[in-house]
Design an enzyme around this catalytic site. Structure first.
Site, PDB file in Angstrom:
ATOM      1  N   HIS A 153       0.798  -1.224   0.000  1.00 41.95           N
ATOM      2  CA  HIS A 153       0.000   0.000   0.000  1.00 41.95           C
ATOM      3  C   HIS A 153       0.831   1.275   0.000  1.00 41.95           C
ATOM      4  CE1 HIS A 153      -3.750   2.249   1.334  1.00 41.95           C
ATOM      5  NE2 HIS A 153      -4.183   1.441   0.389  1.00 41.95           N
ATOM      6  N   LYS A 155       2.991   4.515  -1.264  1.00 42.37           N
ATOM      7  CA  LYS A 155       2.827   5.456  -2.375  1.00 42.37           C
ATOM      8  C   LYS A 155       3.983   6.448  -2.306  1.00 42.37           C
ATOM      9  CE  LYS A 155      -2.132   5.125  -1.455  1.00 42.37           C
ATOM     10  NZ  LYS A 155      -1.965   4.424  -0.140  1.00 42.37           N
ATOM     11  N   ASP A 160      16.686  10.188  -8.145  1.00 41.62           N
ATOM     12  CA  ASP A 160      18.148  10.332  -8.060  1.00 41.62           C
ATOM     13  C   ASP A 160      18.682  10.139  -6.643  1.00 41.62           C
ATOM     14  OD1 ASP A 160      18.325  10.778 -10.769  1.00 41.62           O
ATOM     15  OD2 ASP A 160      18.334  12.967 -10.592  1.00 41.62           O
TER      16      ASP A 160
END
Length: 221
Positions: A153, A155, A160
């Protein structure tokens, strides 16, 4: 060459040597004085044209790049795209759901530019209609997914290994255009390190060579 000319040459050489010696210190001083990036995006995003960004990364969007009738202005989505397209060496994505065509195109553009892209996602949601995961895999991008009982779940994205992008937003058209969501874009060495460690831990855990052949997966809400 006279004695005075030799003195000038010697002085110029000594000055150049001192300048080169001071250059690393000057760069450190300049970087130390630069404010780290802190940006907060709120959704739903205004619907705007993003073609100029996706066709020519780095150029500001404008009506000359696309004849469509959508506004050619900044939006939360365009700012998120810019943050992603700033990647030069690596991009780690750890996403529950990924079905936004614009964000999918941005990730493929980075892959085409030689940026190392790795994606971790949820195995159930990657199979839904409209998911970008299949297109990313077809383009040659590495993707790993879970095989356990809980949802993957997370996100977040890491650009870089310096910039963290995280928040409540699922990378779906529904969330971008309709939901009340937030995204934080930040340069913070400690936070980036912690999220990168979490990514690497999950990446290793989701190594397909470690999967069971007949996974028993049942999920509830």
């Amino acid at each position: 060459m006279g004695r005075s000319s030799w003195r000038l040459v010697f002085a110029a050489g000594a000055g150049l040597a001192l300048a080169l010696e001071a250059l690393p210190w000057l760069m450190r001083w300049l970087l130390a004085g630069r404010r780290p990036r802190r940006e907060v995006l709120f959704f739903p995003s205004q619907v705007t044209c993003t073609e100029a960004l996706l066709q020519a990364p780095g150029l500001p969007p404008g009506p000359s790049g696309c004849p469509c009738s959508l506004p050619h202005s900044e939006s939360s989505l365009s700012r998120l795209l810019r943050a992603l397209l700033a990647a030069r060496s690596s991009l780690e994505l750890c996403l529950f759901a990924f079905s936004s065509p614009q964000l999918g195109r941005a990730v493929q553009l980075l892959h085409q530019r030689g940026v190392r892209v790795r994606v971790i996602t949820d195995c159930d949601y990657m199979a839904l209609n409209g998911s970008q995961i299949g297109l990313l895999r077809k383009a040659g991008i590495q993707v790993r997914h879970d095989q356990d009982l809980g949802y993957m779940h997370h996100k977040f994205a890491i650009v870089d290994k310096k910039v963290l992008i995280t928040g409540s937003l699922n990378w779906t058209t529904q969330a971008i255009q309709n939901n009340r969501e937030n995204v934080l874009i930040m340069e913070d060495t400690e936070y980036v390190r912690l999220f990168l460690e979490e990514f690497e831990r999950i990446w290793e855990e989701f190594d397909p060579t470690k999967y069971s052949f007949f996974p028993q997966k049942h999920r509830g809400h």
